[in-house]
Scaffold this motif. Structure first.
Motif, PDB file in Angstrom:
ATOM      1  N   PHE A 132       0.841  -1.192   0.000  1.00  0.00           N
ATOM      2  CA  PHE A 132       0.000   0.000   0.000  1.00  0.00           C
ATOM      3  C   PHE A 132       0.873   1.238   0.000  1.00  0.00           C
ATOM      4  O   PHE A 132       2.087   1.185   0.240  1.00  0.00           O
ATOM      5  N   CYS A 133       0.250   2.386  -0.256  1.00  0.00           N
ATOM      6  CA  CYS A 133       0.960   3.658  -0.189  1.00  0.00           C
ATOM      7  C   CYS A 133       0.060   4.683   0.493  1.00  0.00           C
ATOM      8  O   CYS A 133      -1.162   4.522   0.546  1.00  0.00           O
ATOM      9  N   ALA A 134       0.675   5.720   1.036  1.00  0.00           N
ATOM     10  CA  ALA A 134      -0.042   6.821   1.670  1.00  0.00           C
ATOM     11  C   ALA A 134       0.251   8.097   0.896  1.00  0.00           C
ATOM     12  O   ALA A 134       1.413   8.391   0.593  1.00  0.00           O
ATOM     13  N   ILE A 135      -0.798   8.855   0.575  1.00  0.00           N
ATOM     14  CA  ILE A 135      -0.653  10.078  -0.212  1.00  0.00           C
ATOM     15  C   ILE A 135      -1.424  11.198   0.477  1.00  0.00           C
ATOM     16  O   ILE A 135      -2.606  11.042   0.797  1.00  0.00           O
ATOM     17  N   ASN A 136      -0.760  12.313   0.685  1.00  0.00           N
ATOM     18  CA  ASN A 136      -1.401  13.501   1.239  1.00  0.00           C
ATOM     19  C   ASN A 136      -2.011  14.288   0.079  1.00  0.00           C
ATOM     20  O   ASN A 136      -1.297  14.712  -0.829  1.00  0.00           O
ATOM     21  N   LEU A 137      -3.315  14.489   0.096  1.00  0.00           N
ATOM     22  CA  LEU A 137      -3.993  15.160  -1.014  1.00  0.00           C
ATOM     23  C   LEU A 137      -4.003  16.682  -0.897  1.00  0.00           C
ATOM     24  O   LEU A 137      -4.575  17.356  -1.745  1.00  0.00           O
ATOM     25  N   SER A 138      -3.358  17.222   0.115  1.00  0.00           N
ATOM     26  CA  SER A 138      -3.233  18.680   0.209  1.00  0.00           C
ATOM     27  C   SER A 138      -2.144  19.160  -0.743  1.00  0.00           C
ATOM     28  O   SER A 138      -1.046  18.590  -0.789  1.00  0.00           O
ATOM     29  N   ALA A 157      -0.383   0.531 -10.517  1.00  0.00           N
ATOM     30  CA  ALA A 157       0.396  -0.524  -9.878  1.00  0.00           C
ATOM     31  C   ALA A 157      -0.445  -1.390  -8.949  1.00  0.00           C
ATOM     32  O   ALA A 157       0.058  -2.362  -8.382  1.00  0.00           O
ATOM     33  N   ASP A 158      -1.716  -1.051  -8.803  1.00  0.00           N
ATOM     34  CA  ASP A 158      -2.666  -1.808  -7.975  1.00  0.00           C
ATOM     35  C   ASP A 158      -2.290  -1.809  -6.493  1.00  0.00           C
ATOM     36  O   ASP A 158      -2.470  -2.801  -5.794  1.00  0.00           O
ATOM     37  N   PHE A 159      -1.760  -0.690  -6.016  1.00  0.00           N
ATOM     38  CA  PHE A 159      -1.568  -0.511  -4.584  1.00  0.00           C
ATOM     39  C   PHE A 159      -2.904  -0.225  -3.908  1.00  0.00           C
ATOM     40  O   PHE A 159      -3.766   0.449  -4.477  1.00  0.00           O
ATOM     41  N   ALA A 160      -3.055  -0.694  -2.667  1.00  0.00           N
ATOM     42  CA  ALA A 160      -4.057  -0.079  -1.797  1.00  0.00           C
ATOM     43  C   ALA A 160      -3.545   1.318  -1.466  1.00  0.00           C
ATOM     44  O   ALA A 160      -2.335   1.562  -1.452  1.00  0.00           O
ATOM     45  N   MET A 161      -4.458   2.249  -1.223  1.00  0.00           N
ATOM     46  CA  MET A 161      -4.064   3.635  -1.003  1.00  0.00           C
ATOM     47  C   MET A 161      -4.740   4.205   0.239  1.00  0.00           C
ATOM     48  O   MET A 161      -5.896   3.880   0.526  1.00  0.00           O
ATOM     49  N   ALA A 162      -3.988   5.022   0.950  1.00  0.00           N
ATOM     50  CA  ALA A 162      -4.521   5.752   2.096  1.00  0.00           C
ATOM     51  C   ALA A 162      -4.351   7.240   1.807  1.00  0.00           C
ATOM     52  O   ALA A 162      -3.235   7.702   1.567  1.00  0.00           O
ATOM     53  N   PHE A 163      -5.455   7.972   1.813  1.00  0.00           N
ATOM     54  CA  PHE A 163      -5.428   9.397   1.487  1.00  0.00           C
ATOM     55  C   PHE A 163      -5.628  10.229   2.749  1.00  0.00           C
ATOM     56  O   PHE A 163      -6.646  10.118   3.427  1.00  0.00           O
ATOM     57  N   TYR A 164      -4.629  11.068   3.034  1.00  0.00           N
ATOM     58  CA  TYR A 164      -4.726  12.045   4.109  1.00  0.00           C
ATOM     59  C   TYR A 164      -5.222  13.375   3.549  1.00  0.00           C
ATOM     60  O   TYR A 164      -4.960  13.709   2.385  1.00  0.00           O
ATOM     61  N   ASN A 165      -5.911  14.150   4.382  1.00  0.00           N
ATOM     62  CA  ASN A 165      -6.369  15.500   4.024  1.00  0.00           C
ATOM     63  C   ASN A 165      -7.086  15.523   2.671  1.00  0.00           C
ATOM     64  O   ASN A 165      -6.703  16.267   1.763  1.00  0.00           O
ATOM     65  N   PRO A 166      -8.140  14.731   2.528  1.00  0.00           N
ATOM     66  CA  PRO A 166      -8.748  14.598   1.202  1.00  0.00           C
ATOM     67  C   PRO A 166      -9.484  15.834   0.700  1.00  0.00           C
ATOM     68  O   PRO A 166      -9.436  16.130  -0.504  1.00  0.00           O
ATOM     69  N   ARG A 167     -10.144  16.558   1.607  1.00  0.00           N
ATOM     70  CA  ARG A 167     -11.015  17.627   1.122  1.00  0.00           C
ATOM     71  C   ARG A 167     -11.227  18.656   2.223  1.00  0.00           C
ATOM     72  O   ARG A 167     -11.533  18.308   3.362  1.00  0.00           O
ATOM     73  N   SER A 168     -11.065  19.926   1.882  1.00  0.00           N
ATOM     74  CA  SER A 168     -11.273  21.002   2.850  1.00  0.00           C
ATOM     75  C   SER A 168     -12.070  22.114   2.202  1.00  0.00           C
ATOM     76  O   SER A 168     -12.293  22.114   0.986  1.00  0.00           O
ATOM     77  N   LYS A 169     -12.480  23.088   2.998  1.00  0.00           N
ATOM     78  CA  LYS A 169     -13.211  24.231   2.452  1.00  0.00           C
ATOM     79  C   LYS A 169     -12.350  25.008   1.459  1.00  0.00           C
ATOM     80  O   LYS A 169     -12.859  25.561   0.487  1.00  0.00           O
ATOM     81  N   ALA A 170     -11.043  25.046   1.711  1.00  0.00           N
ATOM     82  CA  ALA A 170     -10.141  25.753   0.800  1.00  0.00           C
ATOM     83  C   ALA A 170      -9.822  24.934  -0.445  1.00  0.00           C
ATOM     84  O   ALA A 170      -9.369  25.481  -1.444  1.00  0.00           O
ATOM     85  N   ARG A 171     -10.048  23.620  -0.373  1.00  0.00           N
ATOM     86  CA  ARG A 171      -9.749  22.723  -1.505  1.00  0.00           C
ATOM     87  C   ARG A 171     -10.963  21.828  -1.798  1.00  0.00           C
ATOM     88  O   ARG A 171     -10.897  20.610  -1.670  1.00  0.00           O
ATOM     89  N   PRO A 172     -12.095  22.408  -2.199  1.00  0.00           N
ATOM     90  CA  PRO A 172     -13.311  21.608  -2.358  1.00  0.00           C
ATOM     91  C   PRO A 172     -13.318  20.711  -3.594  1.00  0.00           C
ATOM     92  O   PRO A 172     -14.100  19.755  -3.657  1.00  0.00           O
ATOM     93  N   ASP A 173     -12.468  20.997  -4.587  1.00  0.00           N
ATOM     94  CA  ASP A 173     -12.560  20.296  -5.871  1.00  0.00           C
ATOM     95  C   ASP A 173     -11.498  19.228  -6.093  1.00  0.00           C
ATOM     96  O   ASP A 173     -11.640  18.383  -6.975  1.00  0.00           O
ATOM     97  N   GLY A 174     -10.438  19.256  -5.313  1.00  0.00           N
ATOM     98  CA  GLY A 174      -9.332  18.333  -5.562  1.00  0.00           C
ATOM     99  C   GLY A 174      -9.706  16.875  -5.444  1.00  0.00           C
ATOM    100  O   GLY A 174      -9.294  16.039  -6.265  1.00  0.00           O
ATOM    101  N   PHE A 175     -10.499  16.528  -4.433  1.00  0.00           N
ATOM    102  CA  PHE A 175     -10.839  15.123  -4.231  1.00  0.00           C
ATOM    103  C   PHE A 175     -11.695  14.593  -5.372  1.00  0.00           C
ATOM    104  O   PHE A 175     -11.592  13.422  -5.749  1.00  0.00           O
ATOM    105  N   ALA A 176     -12.529  15.437  -5.950  1.00  0.00           N
ATOM    106  CA  ALA A 176     -13.307  15.017  -7.120  1.00  0.00           C
ATOM    107  C   ALA A 176     -12.370  14.632  -8.268  1.00  0.00           C
ATOM    108  O   ALA A 176     -12.606  13.651  -8.986  1.00  0.00           O
TER     109      ALA A 176
END
Length: 255
Positions: A132-138, A157-176
Motif C-alpha cells: 500500500f501507499c499513503a498520499i497527502n492530497l493537500s 500498480a494496484d496498490f491499496a491507497m490511504a489518502f490524508y487530508n482529502p477535502r477542505s473548504k479551501a480545496r473543495p474540488d481536488g478530491f473530485a
C-alpha cells in the motif's frame, strides 16, 4: 547542553491509543509545542508551558522548539497520529539541517504514534494487508500535478491507497479530481472506505464501491482508504469486514 527534544505522536484521538512511551515523555516535559488543537489535548499542570500555534507555521514551530531545547528545556513537539507521517518530525529535521551547528548536538527523539491510516484500517479489518501507499492530497506544500501523477501511478500498480487530508473548504474540488483519476485507472468496484474521526465520539465509517464514491463523503477529519483489485468484503449484519489478501497469484497481469 542538558535540554532535549522529543517529537511525539498523540494517536488518532482516543487517549487509550497514546503509547506509554509518549505518555512518559509528556510527563517529563517543561514545554509542549504544536498546532493548537493538538496542544489542547495536553492537560495543564504546574511547571508545564504550552505553546500552541497555527497550522501553517511548521518550520517556525520547529525552530522555536529547538531554540528552547538548546536553552536546556525539555521540549515535546506534538503531532496527531504518528509524527513521521505528514507531521512534525520532518519539519524539525529540516530546521536542524538549515539551523546553527549546535542544534545538531541536541538529543532529539522521535516517538512513534498510531497514525490515522492504521487506526482506520483496523476498524474495518485489514484493507492495507498487502502492498500500500499513503498520499497527502493537500497541495499546500506540493503541486497538484504531482498529486495526480502519484495517484494514477499507484492505481496502475494496484496498490491499496490511504489518502490524508482529502477535502477542505479551501480545496473543495481536488478530491473530485482524484476520484476521476481512480475511476479512469481502475475501472472496477474496489471498495473505498471513508473513516471519519476514528476513535472519537464522532466516528463514522462508510464503505462504498469506487464508482459510487463522491467528494462530499470526505472532509479534513476523514481518512480515505482505497482497496486493490483483490480487496475482499465479508458481509455481516454490521459494517462488513474488508481485507486485502497477502498473496498475489503468479499470473496477475503485472508480470
Amino acid at each position: 547542553m542538558t535540554g532535549g527534544l522529543a517529537i511525539v505522536g498523540l494517536g488518532p484521538g482516543d487517549a487509550a491509543l497514546v503509547t506509554p512511551q509518549v505518555t512518559a515523555a509528556l510527563a517529563l516535559a517543561s514545554d509542549i509545542v504544536g498546532y493548537g488543537p493538538y496542544v489542547d489535548r495536553i492537560p495543564a499542570r504546574a511547571g508545564l508551558t504550552l505553546h500552541p500555534s497555527d497550522n501553517r507555521v511548521e518550520l517556525e514551530r520547529a525552530q522555536h522548539a529547538l531554540e528552547m531545547a538548546a536553552e536546556g528545556r525539555r521540549v515535546v513537539v506534538v503531532s496527531s497520529g504518528d509524527p513521521g507521517v505528514f507531521a512534525m518530525a520532518a519539519a524539525v529535521f529540516e530546521a536542524v539541517e538549515s539551523g546553527p551547528q549546535h542544534w545538531r548536538r541536541l538529543q532529539i527523539d522521535v516517538l512513534p504514534g498510531i497514525t490515522a491510516m492504521l487506526a482506520a484500517a483496523a476498524r474495518v479489518g485489514a484493507p492495507l494487508g498487502h502492498d500500500f501507499c499513503a498520499i497527502n492530497l493537500s497541495d499546500n506544500l506540493k503541486p497538484w500535478a504531482l498529486i495526480e501523477k502519484r495517484v494514477r501511478l499507484a492505481a496502475e500498480a494496484d496498490f491499496a491507497m490511504a489518502f490524508y487530508n482529502p477535502r477542505s473548504k479551501a480545496r473543495p474540488d481536488g478530491f473530485a479530481r482524484v476520484l476521476k483519476v481512480l475511476n479512469d485507472a481502475c475501472q472496477d468496484n474496489r471498495p473505498v472506505i471513508f473513516a471519519r474521526a476514528v476513535s472519537t465520539p464522532d466516528e463514522a465509517i462508510r464503505i462504498v464501491p469506487l464508482p459510487e464514491a463522491t467528494p462530499e463523503m470526505a472532509d479534513m477529519r476523514t481518512m480515505v482508504l482505497v482497496g486493490t483489485s483483490a480487496t475482499r468484503l465479508i458481509a455481516r449484519d454490521d459494517v462488513p469486514f474488508v481485507y486485502t489478501p497477502r498473496s498475489v497469484p503468479a499470473r496477475s497481469g503485472f508480470e
